[in-house]
Design a protein around this motif. Structure first.
Motif, mmCIF file in Angstrom:
data_model
loop_
_atom_site.group_PDB
_atom_site.id
_atom_site.type_symbol
_atom_site.label_atom_id
_atom_site.label_comp_id
_atom_site.label_asym_id
_atom_site.label_seq_id
_atom_site.Cartn_x
_atom_site.Cartn_y
_atom_site.Cartn_z
ATOM 1 N N LYS A 195 26.359 8.381 12.610
ATOM 2 C CA LYS A 195 27.310 8.853 13.291
ATOM 3 C C LYS A 195 26.962 8.773 15.009
ATOM 4 O O LYS A 195 27.703 8.544 15.792
ATOM 5 C CB LYS A 195 27.663 10.335 12.975
ATOM 6 C CG LYS A 195 26.492 11.017 13.349
ATOM 7 C CD LYS A 195 26.586 12.711 12.900
ATOM 8 C CE LYS A 195 25.489 13.285 13.012
ATOM 9 N NZ LYS A 195 25.263 14.933 12.678
ATOM 10 N N ASP A 196 25.770 8.427 15.460
ATOM 11 C CA ASP A 196 25.256 8.322 16.810
ATOM 12 C C ASP A 196 25.417 6.958 17.228
ATOM 13 O O ASP A 196 24.984 6.629 18.147
ATOM 14 C CB ASP A 196 23.993 8.897 16.883
ATOM 15 C CG ASP A 196 23.850 10.348 16.534
ATOM 16 O OD1 ASP A 196 25.002 11.015 16.621
ATOM 17 O OD2 ASP A 196 22.772 10.932 16.041
ATOM 18 N N LEU A 197 25.666 6.081 16.113
ATOM 19 C CA LEU A 197 25.648 4.619 16.565
ATOM 20 C C LEU A 197 26.814 4.094 17.224
ATOM 21 O O LEU A 197 28.009 4.685 16.793
ATOM 22 C CB LEU A 197 25.598 3.599 15.494
ATOM 23 C CG LEU A 197 23.867 3.788 14.963
ATOM 24 C CD1 LEU A 197 23.517 3.284 13.626
ATOM 25 C CD2 LEU A 197 22.637 3.904 15.574
ATOM 26 N N SER A 198 26.943 3.007 17.797
ATOM 27 C CA SER A 198 28.080 2.440 18.333
ATOM 28 C C SER A 198 29.000 1.997 17.071
ATOM 29 O O SER A 198 28.342 1.189 16.326
ATOM 30 C CB SER A 198 27.684 1.326 19.436
ATOM 31 O OG SER A 198 28.629 0.507 19.794
ATOM 32 N N PRO A 199 30.270 1.920 17.481
ATOM 33 C CA PRO A 199 30.969 1.287 16.326
ATOM 34 C C PRO A 199 30.700 -0.019 16.091
ATOM 35 O O PRO A 199 31.088 -0.737 14.747
ATOM 36 C CB PRO A 199 32.462 1.502 16.698
ATOM 37 C CG PRO A 199 32.305 2.376 18.120
ATOM 38 C CD PRO A 199 30.979 2.422 18.429
ATOM 39 N N ASP A 200 30.240 -0.845 16.926
ATOM 40 C CA ASP A 200 29.893 -2.263 16.747
ATOM 41 C C ASP A 200 28.606 -2.478 16.595
ATOM 42 O O ASP A 200 27.968 -3.668 16.690
ATOM 43 C CB ASP A 200 30.547 -3.080 18.149
ATOM 44 C CG ASP A 200 29.821 -2.928 19.333
ATOM 45 O OD1 ASP A 200 28.855 -1.839 19.366
ATOM 46 O OD2 ASP A 200 29.994 -3.422 20.286
ATOM 47 N N PHE A 201 27.810 -1.677 16.028
ATOM 48 C CA PHE A 201 26.479 -1.741 15.610
ATOM 49 C C PHE A 201 26.390 -2.801 14.745
ATOM 50 O O PHE A 201 26.900 -2.765 13.567
ATOM 51 C CB PHE A 201 25.803 -0.596 15.328
ATOM 52 C CG PHE A 201 24.409 -0.674 14.962
ATOM 53 C CD1 PHE A 201 23.489 -0.760 16.021
ATOM 54 C CD2 PHE A 201 23.994 -0.488 13.788
ATOM 55 C CE1 PHE A 201 22.065 -0.665 15.441
ATOM 56 C CE2 PHE A 201 22.533 -0.741 13.332
ATOM 57 C CZ PHE A 201 21.584 -0.880 14.176
ATOM 58 N N GLY A 202 25.369 -3.861 15.005
ATOM 59 C CA GLY A 202 25.220 -4.791 13.785
ATOM 60 C C GLY A 202 26.136 -5.957 13.762
ATOM 61 O O GLY A 202 26.156 -6.984 13.054
ATOM 62 N N VAL A 203 27.127 -6.142 14.891
ATOM 63 C CA VAL A 203 27.910 -7.140 14.797
ATOM 64 C C VAL A 203 27.273 -8.448 15.067
ATOM 65 O O VAL A 203 27.512 -9.594 14.672
ATOM 66 C CB VAL A 203 29.148 -6.812 15.824
ATOM 67 C CG1 VAL A 203 29.978 -7.983 16.052
ATOM 68 C CG2 VAL A 203 30.119 -5.662 15.270
ATOM 69 N N ALA A 204 26.615 -8.215 16.077
ATOM 70 C CA ALA A 204 25.821 -9.571 16.410
ATOM 71 C C ALA A 204 24.897 -10.273 15.294
ATOM 72 O O ALA A 204 24.806 -11.267 15.019
ATOM 73 C CB ALA A 204 24.955 -9.238 17.833
ATOM 74 N N LEU A 205 24.286 -9.345 14.679
ATOM 75 C CA LEU A 205 23.199 -9.884 13.396
ATOM 76 C C LEU A 205 24.573 -10.339 12.402
ATOM 77 O O LEU A 205 24.251 -11.418 11.984
ATOM 78 C CB LEU A 205 22.871 -8.569 12.940
ATOM 79 C CG LEU A 205 22.054 -8.892 11.579
ATOM 80 C CD1 LEU A 205 21.133 -9.779 11.573
ATOM 81 C CD2 LEU A 205 21.629 -7.579 10.691
#
Length: 101
Positions: A29-39
């Protein structure tokens, strides 16, 4: 006395189970919505598509006539030699000299 010890153990076990379940809350819940997109994007760029088809590019085994001609040339020892690759020469006049020189 034994009955009280059993109920205390049950209460203690229930409290431990609730504490363990508290660790299962959503940690994202504290992470950005686009977390992991680059990976995921990098992984997709590095994985070859086994069903890829490109317009204008000959597919392996797609041209039987060319393959038959190549096999015939190979059998007659008339293989077309590839062009000679050339390397460029680099002038290192500006390079630092080693202490041995």
């Amino acid at each position: 006395m034994r009955l009280k010890a059993m109920s205390f153990n049950r209460i203690l076990l229930a409290a431990a189970a609730l504490a363990a379940l508290a660790g299962c809350t959503d940690a994202r819940k504290d992470l950005s919505p686009d977390f992991g997109v680059a990976l995921r994007s990098n992984l997709a760029a590095q994985i070859a598509d086994p069903e890829a088809r490109y317009e204008g590019v000959l597919q392996p085994g797609g041209d039987g006539v060319r393959a038959a001609l190549a096999a015939t040339r190979y059998g007659k020892n008339q293989v077309i030699q590839p062009a000679q690759a050339a390397t460029s020469s680099i002038d290192n006049k500006g390079a630092a000299k080693s202490p041995a020189n």
